[in-house]
Design an enzyme around this catalytic site. Structure first.
Site, PDB file in Angstrom:
ATOM      1  N   ASP A 130      25.062 -28.281  12.639  1.00 28.59           N
ATOM      2  CA  ASP A 130      26.197 -27.366  12.499  1.00 28.59           C
ATOM      3  C   ASP A 130      26.671 -27.226  11.062  1.00 28.59           C
ATOM      4  O   ASP A 130      27.870 -27.039  10.800  1.00 28.59           O
ATOM      5  CB  ASP A 130      27.375 -27.823  13.396  1.00 28.59           C
ATOM      6  CG  ASP A 130      26.952 -27.942  14.844  1.00 28.59           C
ATOM      7  OD1 ASP A 130      26.168 -27.097  15.289  1.00 28.59           O
ATOM      8  OD2 ASP A 130      27.398 -28.883  15.515  1.00 28.59           O
TER       9      ASP A 130
ATOM     10  N   GLN B  96      19.203 -28.241  14.533  1.00 30.92           N
ATOM     11  CA  GLN B  96      19.674 -29.633  14.442  1.00 30.92           C
ATOM     12  C   GLN B  96      19.630 -30.081  12.979  1.00 30.92           C
ATOM     13  O   GLN B  96      19.827 -29.260  12.111  1.00 30.92           O
ATOM     14  CB  GLN B  96      18.855 -30.572  15.349  1.00 30.92           C
ATOM     15  CG  GLN B  96      19.104 -30.347  16.831  1.00 30.92           C
ATOM     16  CD  GLN B  96      18.329 -29.183  17.410  1.00 30.92           C
ATOM     17  OE1 GLN B  96      17.126 -29.085  17.244  1.00 30.92           O
ATOM     18  NE2 GLN B  96      19.002 -28.301  18.104  1.00 30.92           N
TER      19      GLN B  96
ATOM     20  N   GLY C 254      23.142 -24.098  18.222  1.00 39.57           N
ATOM     21  CA  GLY C 254      24.084 -22.992  18.275  1.00 39.57           C
ATOM     22  C   GLY C 254      24.283 -22.527  16.848  1.00 39.57           C
ATOM     23  O   GLY C 254      24.794 -23.272  16.018  1.00 39.57           O
ATOM     24  N   HIS C 255      23.791 -21.337  16.532  1.00 41.70           N
ATOM     25  CA  HIS C 255      23.856 -20.837  15.159  1.00 41.70           C
ATOM     26  C   HIS C 255      24.762 -19.614  15.116  1.00 41.70           C
ATOM     27  O   HIS C 255      24.498 -18.616  15.773  1.00 41.70           O
ATOM     28  CB  HIS C 255      22.443 -20.491  14.657  1.00 41.70           C
ATOM     29  CG  HIS C 255      21.544 -21.696  14.604  1.00 41.70           C
ATOM     30  ND1 HIS C 255      20.203 -21.614  14.337  1.00 41.70           N
ATOM     31  CD2 HIS C 255      21.803 -23.012  14.776  1.00 41.70           C
ATOM     32  CE1 HIS C 255      19.679 -22.836  14.349  1.00 41.70           C
ATOM     33  NE2 HIS C 255      20.626 -23.693  14.618  1.00 41.70           N
TER      34      HIS C 255
ATOM     35  N   LYS D 252      23.563 -23.442   9.028  1.00 42.45           N
ATOM     36  CA  LYS D 252      22.179 -22.987   8.779  1.00 42.45           C
ATOM     37  C   LYS D 252      21.988 -21.523   9.167  1.00 42.45           C
ATOM     38  O   LYS D 252      21.317 -20.770   8.473  1.00 42.45           O
ATOM     39  CB  LYS D 252      21.184 -23.852   9.596  1.00 42.45           C
ATOM     40  CG  LYS D 252      21.227 -25.327   9.260  1.00 42.45           C
ATOM     41  CD  LYS D 252      20.317 -26.132  10.173  1.00 42.45           C
ATOM     42  CE  LYS D 252      20.793 -26.211  11.606  1.00 42.45           C
ATOM     43  NZ  LYS D 252      22.013 -26.992  11.818  1.00 42.45           N
TER      44      LYS D 252
HETATM   45  P1  GDP Z   1      24.451 -24.140  12.374  1.00 42.35           P
HETATM   46  O1  GDP Z   1      24.216 -24.760  13.711  1.00 42.35           O
HETATM   47  O2  GDP Z   1      24.004 -25.019  11.254  1.00 42.35           O
HETATM   48  O3  GDP Z   1      23.895 -22.751  12.260  1.00 42.35           O
HETATM   49  O4  GDP Z   1      26.038 -24.030  12.223  1.00 42.35           O
HETATM   50  P2  GDP Z   1      27.098 -23.529  13.337  1.00 42.35           P
HETATM   51  O5  GDP Z   1      27.017 -22.060  13.426  1.00 42.35           O
HETATM   52  O6  GDP Z   1      26.949 -24.312  14.591  1.00 42.35           O
HETATM   53  O7  GDP Z   1      28.449 -24.032  12.693  1.00 42.35           O
HETATM   54  C1  GDP Z   1      28.858 -23.612  11.426  1.00 42.35           C
HETATM   55  C2  GDP Z   1      30.217 -22.900  11.572  1.00 42.35           C
HETATM   56  O8  GDP Z   1      30.800 -22.771  10.293  1.00 42.35           O
HETATM   57  C3  GDP Z   1      30.108 -21.495  12.111  1.00 42.35           C
HETATM   58  O9  GDP Z   1      31.247 -21.216  12.867  1.00 42.35           O
HETATM   59  C4  GDP Z   1      30.071 -20.625  10.848  1.00 42.35           C
HETATM   60  O10 GDP Z   1      30.567 -19.323  11.074  1.00 42.35           O
HETATM   61  C5  GDP Z   1      30.973 -21.395   9.952  1.00 42.35           C
HETATM   62  N1  GDP Z   1      30.666 -21.330   8.514  1.00 42.35           N
HETATM   63  C6  GDP Z   1      29.471 -21.272   7.891  1.00 42.35           C
HETATM   64  N2  GDP Z   1      29.611 -21.338   6.544  1.00 42.35           N
HETATM   65  C7  GDP Z   1      30.957 -21.450   6.327  1.00 42.35           C
HETATM   66  C8  GDP Z   1      31.739 -21.593   5.132  1.00 42.35           C
HETATM   67  O11 GDP Z   1      31.261 -21.651   4.018  1.00 42.35           O
HETATM   68  N3  GDP Z   1      33.109 -21.686   5.326  1.00 42.35           N
HETATM   69  C9  GDP Z   1      33.697 -21.659   6.555  1.00 42.35           C
HETATM   70  N4  GDP Z   1      35.016 -21.762   6.639  1.00 42.35           N
HETATM   71  N5  GDP Z   1      32.965 -21.528   7.688  1.00 42.35           N
HETATM   72  C10 GDP Z   1      31.619 -21.434   7.565  1.00 42.35           C
HETATM   73  P1  IMO Z   2      22.462 -26.962  15.547  1.00 38.56           P
HETATM   74  O1  IMO Z   2      21.118 -26.314  15.390  1.00 38.56           O
HETATM   75  C1  IMO Z   2      24.773 -30.547  16.425  1.00 38.56           C
HETATM   76  C2  IMO Z   2      23.043 -33.373  19.296  1.00 38.56           C
HETATM   77  C3  IMO Z   2      23.757 -33.545  20.626  1.00 38.56           C
HETATM   78  C4  IMO Z   2      23.438 -35.002  20.925  1.00 38.56           C
HETATM   79  C5  IMO Z   2      22.007 -35.148  20.391  1.00 38.56           C
HETATM   80  C6  IMO Z   2      20.927 -35.023  21.461  1.00 38.56           C
HETATM   81  O2  IMO Z   2      23.514 -26.047  16.061  1.00 38.56           O
HETATM   82  O3  IMO Z   2      22.855 -27.688  14.306  1.00 38.56           O
HETATM   83  P2  IMO Z   2      19.942 -32.934  22.792  1.00 38.56           P
HETATM   84  O4  IMO Z   2      20.607 -31.973  23.733  1.00 38.56           O
HETATM   85  O5  IMO Z   2      19.302 -32.318  21.621  1.00 38.56           O
HETATM   86  O6  IMO Z   2      19.019 -33.882  23.530  1.00 38.56           O
HETATM   87  O7  IMO Z   2      21.156 -33.869  22.262  1.00 38.56           O
HETATM   88  O8  IMO Z   2      21.841 -34.116  19.435  1.00 38.56           O
HETATM   89  N1  IMO Z   2      22.680 -31.985  18.958  1.00 38.56           N
HETATM   90  C7  IMO Z   2      23.309 -31.245  18.042  1.00 38.56           C
HETATM   91  N2  IMO Z   2      24.411 -31.506  17.293  1.00 38.56           N
HETATM   92  N3  IMO Z   2      24.123 -29.375  16.262  1.00 38.56           N
HETATM   93  C8  IMO Z   2      23.006 -29.114  16.978  1.00 38.56           C
HETATM   94  O9  IMO Z   2      22.237 -28.029  16.746  1.00 38.56           O
HETATM   95  C9  IMO Z   2      22.586 -30.039  17.948  1.00 38.56           C
HETATM   96  N4  IMO Z   2      21.564 -30.088  18.840  1.00 38.56           N
HETATM   97  C10 IMO Z   2      21.627 -31.280  19.431  1.00 38.56           C
HETATM   98  O10 IMO Z   2      25.140 -33.317  20.504  1.00 38.56           O
HETATM   99  O11 IMO Z   2      24.250 -35.848  20.160  1.00 38.56           O
HETATM  100 MG    MG Z   3      25.251 -25.293  15.436  1.00 41.52          MG
END
Ligand code: GDP
Ligand code: IMO
Ligand code: MG
Length: 434
Positions: free
Chosen positions: A13, A223, A40-41, A16
């Site tokens: 998270d 991840q 979840g992206h 990416k």
């Molecule tokens: P990912 O799994 O690595 O793609 O990241 P996620 O989407 O799960 O979580 C990142 C969250 O941070 C999302 O809600 C993005 O919209 C938000 N985000 C990304 N870059 C920034 C930033 O520079 N500042 C802020 N405030 N939010 C950001």
């Molecule tokens: P993105 O791509 C954050 C974590 C789960 C759990 C562990 C194993 O959005 O960064 P799983 O369901 O993969 O067997 O769970 O990995 N986990 C993540 N945490 N971001 C993710 O993906 C994750 N995908 C799995 O919370 O601790």
């Molecule tokens: Mg994510």
């Protein structure tokens, strides 16, 4: 022929999705290489929020070649729902391709994931319960069902029967669940096969051809390094390898196809699920970071654990991935903090200190951060578009990170929006080279 890998450098998270979306504009192809819909992206474009779990983050560019590689585990129900969701929004998904060799998440994988977590009780991992672990386990046991199997009824039915056989005992509590019926499962997956047939391809060849023709390919990691099955905080990890080296395996290219490797890290740290987290803040500051950063999961909605930036873990990630660039996101979340702490080593039992990420689980479970305190800043930085626009304390914070890790910072996120990004000179140079 540039191949650019984007990986998570912390516990997931990191943002990416946003970075891949940015790079995808000029790339010819985006390839997801591991994980499944545990990811979840989030991408924020023109005020609209899009969340993708399986489909690569380049899909918002009409017709862009977006590949789900062989290393991904695919829940076809989730994939067809995502495709429908895109169509409903008028987004052209015609560039999507799914590897015929990718493994399928089956209904019994979801059941086994939940049952496994329940059985572990207090020792549970906190998985996303999307069937990821059981699906990769079947792949390794050579009992997996692959995307291409959905196109052949006889093979599909035979393989499902073979995969179910050794699981009978564990699945007994679900015996009456209609989703487990061999005939209806076969029919459901044949239907998914018909729906997805137009997207199924030999994606390894497609990717190689794109690179050979001088195209740019972005390999999208899900991840993150600290959740890596081999190098993360085992057993509190996911069941795939999110490190850069896995891009080759999960996409079907060779190590020499990779030119640029960027690791994405937040200005602080978060973790979802159980497992060691040396810089965790179980206090009001941690809660404030969670609130300001909106740290609630894209996939499961769970509150993310929060903590200070962990430079011991980040340096470990930089080496493992051989990062050529570091992306720091969410710097804006720190605006208004008087001081900011960064962890530069761990403290263990008996006054022990660790400069290097400890391999031993007992050491890691007892490790806490040792911190350097840096000045914060009050200004809102969400409109900054160059390093010069940042307050001096924010620039010093970035310099401290880059110096400690020994990798240049290429991009800095100052908000969720696509335009809320700073390209540093190093970033500009690297992008131009690519
Ligand atoms: P990912 O799994 O690595 O793609 O990241 P996620 O989407 O799960 O979580 C990142 C969250 O941070 C999302 O809600 C993005 O919209 C938000 N985000 C990304 N870059 C920034 C930033 O520079 N500042 C802020 N405030 N939010 C950001
Ligand atoms: P993105 O791509 C954050 C974590 C789960 C759990 C562990 C194993 O959005 O960064 P799983 O369901 O993969 O067997 O769970 O990995 N986990 C993540 N945490 N971001 C993710 O993906 C994750 N995908 C799995 O919370 O601790
Ligand atoms: Mg994510």
């Amino acid at each position: 022929m540039p191949g650019i890998v984007i990986v998570g450098a912390q516990w997931g998270d990191e943002g990416k999705g946003k970075i891949v979306d940015l790079l995808a504009e000029k790339a010819d192809m985006v390839v997801r290489f591991q994980g499944g819909n545990n990811a979840g992206h989030t991408i924020v474009r023109d005020g609209h929020k899009y969340a993708f779990h399986l489909i690569p983050s380049g899909i918002l560019y009409p017709g862009k070649a977006c590949v789900i590689g062989n290393g991904v585990v695919v829940d076809p129900r989730v994939l067809t729902d995502e495709i429908d969701g895109l169509r409903a929004k008028g987004i052209d998904a015609s560039g999507l391709r799914v590897s015929a060799n990718a493994h399928l998440i089956m209904p019994y994988h979801l059941m086994l994931d939940s049952a496994g977590e329940a059985k572990l009780g207090k020792l549970s991992i906190g998985t996303t319960k999307r069937g990821i672990g059981p699906c990769y386990a079947d792949k390794a046991a050579r009992l997996g069902i692959r995307v291409q199997d959905m196109l052949d009824e006889k093979i599909l039915k035979k393989k499902i029967a073979a995969a179910l056989e050794p699981k009978r005992l564990t699945l007994r509590p679900f015996a009456k669940d209609p989703a487990l019926d061999l005939q209806s499962m076969t029919e459901d997956y044949l239907t998914f096969g018909h729906r997805l047939e137009q997207f199924i391809a030999d994606t390894s060849s497609l990717t190689q051809r794109c690179l050979d023709d001088g195209g740019t390919v972005v390999f999208e990691g899900a991840q993150a390094t600290m959740l890596d099955l081999d190098h993360g905080t085992y057993p509190f990890v996911t069941s795939s390898n999110p490190v850069a080296g896995a891009a080759c395996i999960g996409a079907g290219v060779g190590p020499r196809d990779i030119d640029v490797i960027w690791g994405v890290a937040k200005a602080y740290a978060t973790r979802v699920g159980a497992g060691p987290f040396p810089t965790e803040l179980d206090d009001a500051v941690g809660a404030e970071i969670r609130e300001r950063g909106g740290e609630f999961g894209t996939t499961t909605g769970r509150a993310r654990r929060t903590g200070w930036l962990d430079l011991v873990a980040l340096r470990y990630a930089a080496r493992l991935n051989t990062l050529t660039g570091l992306v720091i996101t969410k710097l804006d979340v720190f605006s208004g903090f008087d001081t900011i702490r960064v962890c530069t080593r761990y403290r263990g039992d008996d006054e022990a200190t660790f400069d290097v990420f400890p391999y031993h689980q007992s050491v890691l479970h007892h490790a806490v951060g040792d911190y350097v305190e840096l000045p914060g800043w009050q200004e809102d930085i969400s409109e900054a578009r160059s390093l010069e626009d940042l307050p001096q304390a924010a620039r010093e914070y970035l310099d401290f990170i880059a110096d400690f890790i020994g990798v240049p910072i290429v991009l800095v996120g100052v908000g969720p929006g696509r335009e809320q990004i700073i390209w540093t000179q190093s970033g500009d140079r690297l992008a131009a080279a690519a």
